[in-house]
Design an enzyme around this catalytic site. Structure first.
Site, PDB file in Angstrom:
ATOM      1  N   ARG A  23      22.066 -10.954 -13.575  1.00 53.41           N
ATOM      2  CA  ARG A  23      23.486 -10.671 -13.303  1.00 53.41           C
ATOM      3  C   ARG A  23      23.821  -9.196 -13.549  1.00 53.41           C
ATOM      4  NH1 ARG A  23      26.969 -14.707 -16.524  1.00 53.41           N
ATOM      5  NH2 ARG A  23      25.276 -14.462 -18.012  1.00 53.41           N
ATOM      6  N   LYS A 125      37.438 -21.444  -0.305  1.00 48.39           N
ATOM      7  CA  LYS A 125      36.041 -21.846  -0.245  1.00 48.39           C
ATOM      8  C   LYS A 125      35.361 -21.493   1.058  1.00 48.39           C
ATOM      9  CE  LYS A 125      35.750 -25.145  -3.736  1.00 48.39           C
ATOM     10  NZ  LYS A 125      34.517 -24.563  -4.296  1.00 48.39           N
ATOM     11  N   ILE A 451      46.368 -31.107 -19.481  1.00 52.00           N
ATOM     12  CA  ILE A 451      45.264 -31.520 -18.610  1.00 52.00           C
ATOM     13  C   ILE A 451      43.955 -31.665 -19.380  1.00 52.00           C
ATOM     14  CG2 ILE A 451      44.071 -30.979 -16.438  1.00 52.00           C
ATOM     15  CD1 ILE A 451      47.062 -31.740 -16.206  1.00 52.00           C
ATOM     16  N   GLU A 504      38.965 -30.158 -25.943  1.00 56.20           N
ATOM     17  CA  GLU A 504      37.662 -29.852 -25.337  1.00 56.20           C
ATOM     18  C   GLU A 504      36.929 -28.625 -25.917  1.00 56.20           C
ATOM     19  OE1 GLU A 504      37.840 -29.902 -20.997  1.00 56.20           O
ATOM     20  OE2 GLU A 504      39.448 -31.394 -21.018  1.00 56.20           O
ATOM     21  N   ASP A 619      38.495 -36.494 -14.594  1.00 56.11           N
ATOM     22  CA  ASP A 619      38.845 -35.364 -13.726  1.00 56.11           C
ATOM     23  C   ASP A 619      38.042 -35.372 -12.434  1.00 56.11           C
ATOM     24  OD1 ASP A 619      40.704 -34.075 -15.441  1.00 56.11           O
ATOM     25  OD2 ASP A 619      39.063 -33.240 -16.635  1.00 56.11           O
ATOM     26  N   CYS A 663      42.713 -30.247  -9.008  1.00 56.88           N
ATOM     27  CA  CYS A 663      43.431 -28.981  -9.164  1.00 56.88           C
ATOM     28  C   CYS A 663      43.572 -28.179  -7.887  1.00 56.88           C
ATOM     29  CB  CYS A 663      42.885 -28.124 -10.284  1.00 56.88           C
ATOM     30  SG  CYS A 663      41.144 -28.090 -10.514  1.00 56.88           S
ATOM     31  N   GLU A 685      48.054 -29.789  -8.982  1.00 54.45           N
ATOM     32  CA  GLU A 685      48.632 -28.449  -8.982  1.00 54.45           C
ATOM     33  C   GLU A 685      49.882 -28.450  -8.108  1.00 54.45           C
ATOM     34  OE1 GLU A 685      45.772 -25.358  -8.398  1.00 54.45           O
ATOM     35  OE2 GLU A 685      47.203 -24.193  -7.234  1.00 54.45           O
ATOM     36  N   HIS A 714      47.105 -20.369 -13.801  1.00 53.13           N
ATOM     37  CA  HIS A 714      46.274 -19.286 -13.279  1.00 53.13           C
ATOM     38  C   HIS A 714      46.895 -17.927 -13.537  1.00 53.13           C
ATOM     39  CE1 HIS A 714      45.181 -22.909 -10.943  1.00 53.13           C
ATOM     40  NE2 HIS A 714      43.980 -22.500 -11.284  1.00 53.13           N
TER      41      HIS A 714
END
Ligand code: GLN
Ligand code: ZN
Length: 776
Positions: A23, A125, A451, A504, A619, A663, A685, A714
């Site tokens: 990376r 996407k 959530i 979480e 989810d 989402c 969302e 976001h």
């Protein structure tokens, strides 16, 4: 023009990962964004990466000087690269151009990331992959002209290094088909209507590439396979006909390879491209069949995309070879071996995974191994099948070994899926469940919840890293996590939320966490794949039959529940999302694999119930993204994806309230599927689209609980009480009150605590105000 035949005699790949084996590009770009290195240092790092890539591909067997090495670097995204090259940046970035009108790197990054008032381009996407591109905005006024010399400069840079490479550019049809209408454009304006205007900029670009020494250029046209872009096949094929008539007539240009991966090229587009004046066409033979014989091929090279650019399996070389032979039957001037798509969707090199089980490794191929496969197949084309018999046999042996390996087929898992009946997928009457849940949970109207995740602080990440390195013991780490859960539960009680979560903190990632705890998965050390910009994910490898050796989340949820009288929501990732964000086995239908995952989750749900957890969220944020490109394939997909979710949840008792979360706000696209999930409560969302989703839900007749997000996680912005009141007012008017839940858009893990607490406080205050109003 150069003589096009024989092209790519040693095979070719349509693109290569650009983030670097470790990376390196991410690190350099982020250092530049943070102001730690200047543009010259960034350019130097990028040049070094490109140079290493060329050397590596030559070492793997691609020709140094026959244009078979793609020049496919990108600082951020290939669609943005091309939009910038032809000058298609929205008006709001005009002031960022250089004096001569060209678009500098700083403007490129601003378009990608935004700056102050200047919102970035939208991201979405790339076909049915987990890669995201930036959506160009095109209007009637957009002026197209060559505005960057980056593509040409990279060709020249390669020349200086002793390489003749093939620049990879997004083709004009795909560029426009993927664009959206600029804000100022008239209603129903189609960017594709600007095709004739963008072509001269491409002609200029081709001339610049030729001048820099390019003998070939690759124009990517995956839009020609898709039916999901709002254009039909005939319209796209007509655009391609027009585009390639103009581009192939350009006098000063490299030879053109039009590459169309990701699915079967449409029959219309295939005929048009074959008849056009381009020198080569690349087709995806992993997802599409060998196309029909057609005219115009006598002078063309066909690049057979027989090595899968989308998965990490070693694949079946014998089958690939057979497809190349079939392609030879079409009567083209030449056939070359290639990949189905760019290799940008797979990690660099298996050699970077010394800790993977060697047997599993022998079944895999990352980008470098796939390149070697292409080179092998090309040798077969040149020297005859006999020349590669050993390699083909070795690949077949690996496949056979995989088929028979313990774990790939687990008798107990198979017996269980084979015994499933319709009842296993059905939770029964919703009204009965609702009554049981009302009695068990006793929630107020407009119940509030989150959530799942709470902010993943530096402390949490550090503790996880130290535990990973063995610097703290597992006991110490788990103690740290319990303290964290305790804090988060107390905070939620103070705020006055109704259904709590544990936050979480134990999860690095919502899929990898489950992959690490289920049999049938492996995780990699360096298997990074670009997701967008400088972001990469490390998908797990789902290689075998899936089962759950032990409960996964139960101890954490039970601990959280022990701290409060309010219900704590158990938190699981659904089967579709686990598949979507992993590299999944290709030797059985996805639906079968999904059902195995579903049964593991079903057992987890039973254990959560036994531990006293009365609300469980599964989810499925990826439900929409796996939707196939071709409409014809969509019903079968929805069938198995919805089925696997239902299988995972249908064992829950009536009084257990099952939630799900998705989402994105394109609710209308999958509304029927969401209803079919039959979750008791669905959160989605909605904050960004100002509650438009609420209207969609109301008209769809959706009858179960629904939590349209009222806080856009976001963005660091804290929503005011008034705006949340406004959204809730709308929900309360358009939907039966008993259906509505109040929650943020998505998990809070990327947010800081200050804004999280302030936002939740406002949400709760707004909810109280509405509750008072409706009870009055
Ligand atoms: N439960 C997850 C969380 O809160 C959901 C994340 C997602 O939808 N992507 O982080
Ligand atoms: Zn989400």
């Amino acid at each position: 023009m150069t003589d096009p035949t024989p092209a790519f005699p040693g095979g070719t790949i349509l693109g290569y990962p650009r983030i670097g084996r470790r990376r390196e590009l991410k690190r350099a770009v982020e250092a530049h964004w943070a102001g730690r290195i200047d543009e010259a240092a960034l350019e130097a790092a990028a040049a070094q990466l490109r140079s290493a890539t060329r050397e590596r591909l030559a070492e793997l067997g691609l020709g140094r000087d026959d244009s078979s090495i793609p020049e496919s670097f990108s600082y951020y995204d290939q669609v943005l690269d091309t939009a910038v090259a032809v000058g298609a940046l929205p008006e709001r970035f005009a002031g960022l151009r250089a004096e001569d009108g060209s678009i500098p790197l700083s403007a490129y990054f601003t378009a990608a990331r935004g700056a102050g008032e200047n919102a970035p381009l939208e991201m979405t996407k790339w076909f049915d992959t987990n890669y995201h591109y930036l959506v160009p905005e095109i209007g009637p006024e957009t002026v197209f002209s060559l505005s960057s010399d980056r593509f040409a400069a990279q060709v020249a840079e390669a020349k200086a290094q002793g390489f003749t490479t093939r620049p990879v550019v997004v083709g004009p049809v795909t560029l426009l088909a993927l664009s959206k209408a600029a804000d100022a454009a008239p209603e129903r304006f189609s960017p594709l209507s600007r095709l004739d205007d963008v072509l001269p900029a491409y002609v200029e670009l081709l001339a610049a590439l030729r001048a820099a020494g390019a003998e070939w250029v690759q124009l990517d046209e995956p839009a020609l396979v898709s039916q999901s872009l709002g254009h039909d096949d005939a319209e796209l094929a007509a655009a391609a006909e027009r585009a390639y008539a103009v581009l192939s007539a350009a006098t000063d240009r490299p030879a053109i390879l039009v590459a169309a991966g990701y699915a079967q090229l449409s029959a219309d587009a295939w005929r048009v491209l074959a008849a056009s004046g381009v020198e080569a066409v690349g087709i995806d033979l992993t997802r599409g069949a060998v196309p029909a014989v057609t005219t115009g091929l006598e002078s063309k090279t066909l690049v057979g995309g027989v090595v899968d650019g989308r998965n990490i399996w070693r694949g079946d070389l014998a089958a690939a070879w057979a497809k190349l032979e079939a392609l030879q039957g079409l009567g083209a001037a030449a056939v070359a071996a290639g990949t189905s798509t760019s290799l940008q969707h797979v990690p660099h090199d298996l050699a970077d995974e010394p800790d993977l089980d060697p047997r599993l490794s022998s079944w895999l191929a990352f980008a470098d191994q796939k390149t070697q496969q292409v080179v092998t197949l090309a040798r077969g084309l040149a020297d005859g099948a006999g020349a590669i018999a050993d390699e083909v046999a070795a690949a077949s042996a690996a496949l056979a070994d995989r088929r028979s390996a313990a774990g790939v087929r687990d008798g107990a898992v198979r017996a269980r899926t084979a015994a499933l009946t319709g009842a296993d997928f059905d939770r029964g009457d919703y009204e009965a469940r609702l009554a049981a849940q009302d009695a068990a949970l006793d929630l107020p109207v407009l119940p509030t919840t989150t959530i799942g995740s709470f902010p993943q602080t530096g402390d949490i990440r550090r503790a996880r890293a130290r535990h990973g390195k063995g610097e703290i013991t597992t006991d110490e780490y788990e103690g740290f996590l319990r303290d964290e859960i305790h804090r988060v539960v107390d905070l939620q009680e103070d705020l006055g939320l109704d259904v709590l979560v544990h936050g979480e903190p134990e999860r690095n990632d919502m899929v990898q966490y489950f992959a690490e705890n289920l049999d049938g998965f492996a995780v990699t050390a360096n298997g990074w794949v670009q997701s967008y910009g400088s972001r990469a994910t490390r998908p797990s490898i789902l290689w075998g039959d899936v089962s759950r050796p032990a409960p996964i989340t139960v101890a954490w949820s039970a601990y959280a529940q022990s701290l409060t009288d309010k219900p704590v929501k158990g938190m699981l990732t659904g089967p579709v999302t686990i598949l979507a964000w992993s590299f999944v086995r290709d030797d059985q239908p996805l639906g079968e694999t999904a059902n195995q995952v579903a049964l593991a989750l079903r057992d987890e749900i039973a254990d959560l119930e036994a531990a006293g957890i009365g609300v469980i969220q599964v989810d499925e944020p990826a439900l929409r993204e796996l939707l196939p490109l071709k409409q014809a394939d969509q019903p079968a997909y929805l069938d198995w994806s919805v089925g696997s979710f239902r299988l995972s949840t249908a064992g829950a008792a009536d009084q257990t309230q099952v939630h799900t979360h998705l989402c994105y706000s394109e609710f209308d696209v999958v509304i029927d599927a969401i209803a079919a999930l039959d979750a008791d409560v669905t959160s989605i969302e909605a904050a960004r689209s100002r509650g438009e989703v609420i209207g969609d839900i109301a008209t769809s007749g959706f009858s179960h609980g629904i939590g349209p997000g009222v806080y856009d996680i976001h963005s660091p912005r804290v929503p005011s009480v008034d705006e949340v009141v406004e959204l809730l007012d709308r929900a309360a008017i358009e939907l039966p009150l008993r259906q509505v839940w109040v929650n943020p858009d998505c998990g809070l893990k990327t947010r800081g605590y200050d804004e999280t607490v302030a936002s939740l406080r406002n949400i709760i205050e707004a909810t109280r105000a509405i509750r008072e109003k409706v009870s009055a």
